[in-house]
Design a protein around this motif. Sequence first.
Motif, PDB file in Angstrom:
ATOM      1  N   GLY A  24      -4.903   6.077   0.256  1.00 44.08           N
ATOM      2  CA  GLY A  24      -4.343   5.663  -1.032  1.00 44.08           C
ATOM      3  C   GLY A  24      -4.075   6.809  -1.986  1.00 44.08           C
ATOM      4  O   GLY A  24      -3.883   6.595  -3.184  1.00 44.08           O
ATOM      5  N   TYR A  25      -4.070   8.038  -1.481  1.00 38.24           N
ATOM      6  CA  TYR A  25      -3.895   9.182  -2.392  1.00 38.24           C
ATOM      7  C   TYR A  25      -3.097  10.332  -1.794  1.00 38.24           C
ATOM      8  O   TYR A  25      -2.440  11.061  -2.513  1.00 38.24           O
ATOM      9  N   SER A  26      -3.146  10.498  -0.478  1.00 36.19           N
ATOM     10  CA  SER A  26      -2.460  11.626   0.158  1.00 36.19           C
ATOM     11  C   SER A  26      -1.140  11.177   0.771  1.00 36.19           C
ATOM     12  O   SER A  26      -1.109  10.218   1.538  1.00 36.19           O
ATOM     13  N   PRO A  27      -0.021  11.868   0.438  1.00 38.73           N
ATOM     14  CA  PRO A  27       1.268  11.500   1.024  1.00 38.73           C
ATOM     15  C   PRO A  27       1.236  11.592   2.547  1.00 38.73           C
ATOM     16  O   PRO A  27       0.634  12.497   3.118  1.00 38.73           O
ATOM     17  N   PRO A  54      -3.296   6.064   4.201  1.00 34.33           N
ATOM     18  CA  PRO A  54      -4.579   5.422   4.525  1.00 34.33           C
ATOM     19  C   PRO A  54      -5.618   5.579   3.424  1.00 34.33           C
ATOM     20  O   PRO A  54      -6.370   4.658   3.150  1.00 34.33           O
ATOM     21  N   ALA A  95       4.159   5.034  -3.574  1.00 37.02           N
ATOM     22  CA  ALA A  95       5.017   4.926  -4.757  1.00 37.02           C
ATOM     23  C   ALA A  95       4.575   3.756  -5.637  1.00 37.02           C
ATOM     24  O   ALA A  95       4.648   3.823  -6.863  1.00 37.02           O
ATOM     25  N   LEU A  96       4.099   2.703  -5.004  1.00 36.78           N
ATOM     26  CA  LEU A  96       3.584   1.543  -5.744  1.00 36.78           C
ATOM     27  C   LEU A  96       2.194   1.811  -6.295  1.00 36.78           C
ATOM     28  O   LEU A  96       1.883   1.450  -7.421  1.00 36.78           O
ATOM     29  N   GLN A  97       1.356   2.423  -5.489  1.00 34.50           N
ATOM     30  CA  GLN A  97      -0.045   2.612  -5.837  1.00 34.50           C
ATOM     31  C   GLN A  97      -0.245   3.757  -6.812  1.00 34.50           C
ATOM     32  O   GLN A  97      -1.113   3.695  -7.681  1.00 34.50           O
ATOM     33  N   ARG A  98       0.512   4.842  -6.615  1.00 38.62           N
ATOM     34  CA  ARG A  98       0.265   6.073  -7.373  1.00 38.62           C
ATOM     35  C   ARG A  98       1.536   6.656  -7.980  1.00 38.62           C
ATOM     36  O   ARG A  98       1.569   7.828  -8.350  1.00 38.62           O
ATOM     37  N   ASN A 135       0.805  -1.227   0.000  1.00 38.76           N
ATOM     38  CA  ASN A 135       0.000   0.000   0.000  1.00 38.76           C
ATOM     39  C   ASN A 135       0.841   1.281   0.000  1.00 38.76           C
ATOM     40  O   ASN A 135       0.307   2.368   0.194  1.00 38.76           O
ATOM     41  N   ASP A 136       2.142   1.152  -0.286  1.00 33.19           N
ATOM     42  CA  ASP A 136       2.945   2.374  -0.369  1.00 33.19           C
ATOM     43  C   ASP A 136       2.499   3.208  -1.580  1.00 33.19           C
ATOM     44  O   ASP A 136       2.195   2.682  -2.648  1.00 33.19           O
TER      45      ASP A 136
END
Lengths: 277, 277
Positions: free
Chosen positions: B100-103, B98, B24-27, B21-22
């Motif tokens: 999936g979009y905000s650093p 949490p 860098a992987l997701q987005r 769920n990092d």
Amino acid sequence: MTWTFVNTHFFKEGAAVLQTNDLALQRGYGVFDYLRTANNQPLFIDDYLDRFFNSAQQLFITIPYKKEKVKQYIFELIAKNNIPESGIRMLATGGYSPDGYSPVTGNFVLQQQPLQTPDNEKFERGIRIVTYAYQRDFPAVKSTNYLMGVWLQQQLKEQHIDDVLYFHHDIISEFPRANIFIITTDGRLLTPAANILQGITRRKVLELAPEILPVEERDLSIAELKNAAEVFMTSTTRRILPVVEIDGIQIGNGHAGRISTQLYKRFLDLEAEVLRD
Amino acid sequence: MTWTFVNTHFFKEGAAVLQTNDLALQRGYGVFDYLRTANNQPLFIDDYLDRFFNSAQQLFITIPYKKEKVKQYIFELIAKNNIPESGIRMLATGGYSPDGYSPVTGNFVLQQQPLQTPDNEKFERGIRIVTYAYQRDFPAVKSTNYLMGVWLQQQLKEQHIDDVLYFHHDIISEFPRANIFIITTDGRLLTPAANILQGITRRKVLELAPEILPVEERDLSIAELKNAAEVFMTSTTRRILPVVEIDGIQIGNGHAGRISTQLYKRFLDLEAEVLRD
């Protein structure tokens, strides 16, 4: 306890990992897709699987299973996790590349998270957006590249703006994670045809809408957008959501419009039908 | 056995992992930098650290250590791994977000790999490139977004082309992983000033070159590129490498030019000096 599927097995929270040399981490080279469940049933799963496999093919990324097998693992994930209202993310990466640049056999991940869709009150209130000059690379591909979207989100939060609509040379395209529709003052439904991700909710709206009003897919200018009678976005997580302000300009009467509401109800009916089947 | 540093500890090969769920992987939301060691000594490390921290700041990504501490971990990594000729990658990601979009607080990785730099024969032979219309997002930032570069590499391999030079509206900018220089027929050294990553090797060449010929940083057209007497790329992994063919057109005499060779020797001298200190 939430389970995540990685390559061959289900892993518990925290144990679902990839090595740090994966190409999605190193070079942002990955594709994904994201579908929703309601009552523990996946919605429009075949549409999402088709798009996921197509994205992977466009970027030369290998998905280690056939569609039917991926579907089977998704149903296993749903059964194991029992999160009735959820989002399921499928991810395929460029893999553990020895040279750190060339895609090899990819890694494959299925993840599930609780998801709350907007309620009727949120629908009625609508959202405030701004426009921004940008065009995504590979717009037809759902890649993991959201560098601009995530970066912009940081600025939007400070301004209490809900989302950002991309345009390029005065032609609007899409939101980072949603499509755009406008309803003209003479009662036509318009949506951009080119340089966008073909949203699944967008497609369903295009299928439903002709019963209510005429539909056109074509280039749309910023002026057409701002002069619209109604504007709404479509996305998997938000279904249909009215846009009531653009760059500080109020759209329509400042809350959910009549035709948007009709389409929204039809979409909820379609969802209910799919879930009943 | 190669060690990798992840957040707080050194991990053995295969055990250096991040959760799926990092961001860098997701987005694709991450920044990195890449420096070289020779004889187990890092080259120009402060330049690379400065750029890494600047990239992170531009994208609101947190690096959990101060520069001096990162440097210390790099020296530990070099000592533990003993790979005298290597590349060291520093990576900072958007973290386990949490939504999936905000650093959030980022993950931090230091990796090392053996690296062979081009030898004199490879320098003499030079490389063949093509041009391609593209402009990177956030050109001044070394983000992990190499979607276009990696994708193009797949096509280049089939055509036995070594690299691709980006241009936008007839103005050349950079390679996916290197800068470009041209030497005009009247003996000036030119390199693009805008819309590029400020390469460390590029900077060193700009410092060395004025002893040999006049230097200008400015916009360069494709025509200027193709009419050049000599062309070369600069990068951390390749130092200075002559470009002898562009879009099928031979540059100069088709192998390493006189001034490129002079600059290359000066650069090797500089490296030797740094290593002696």
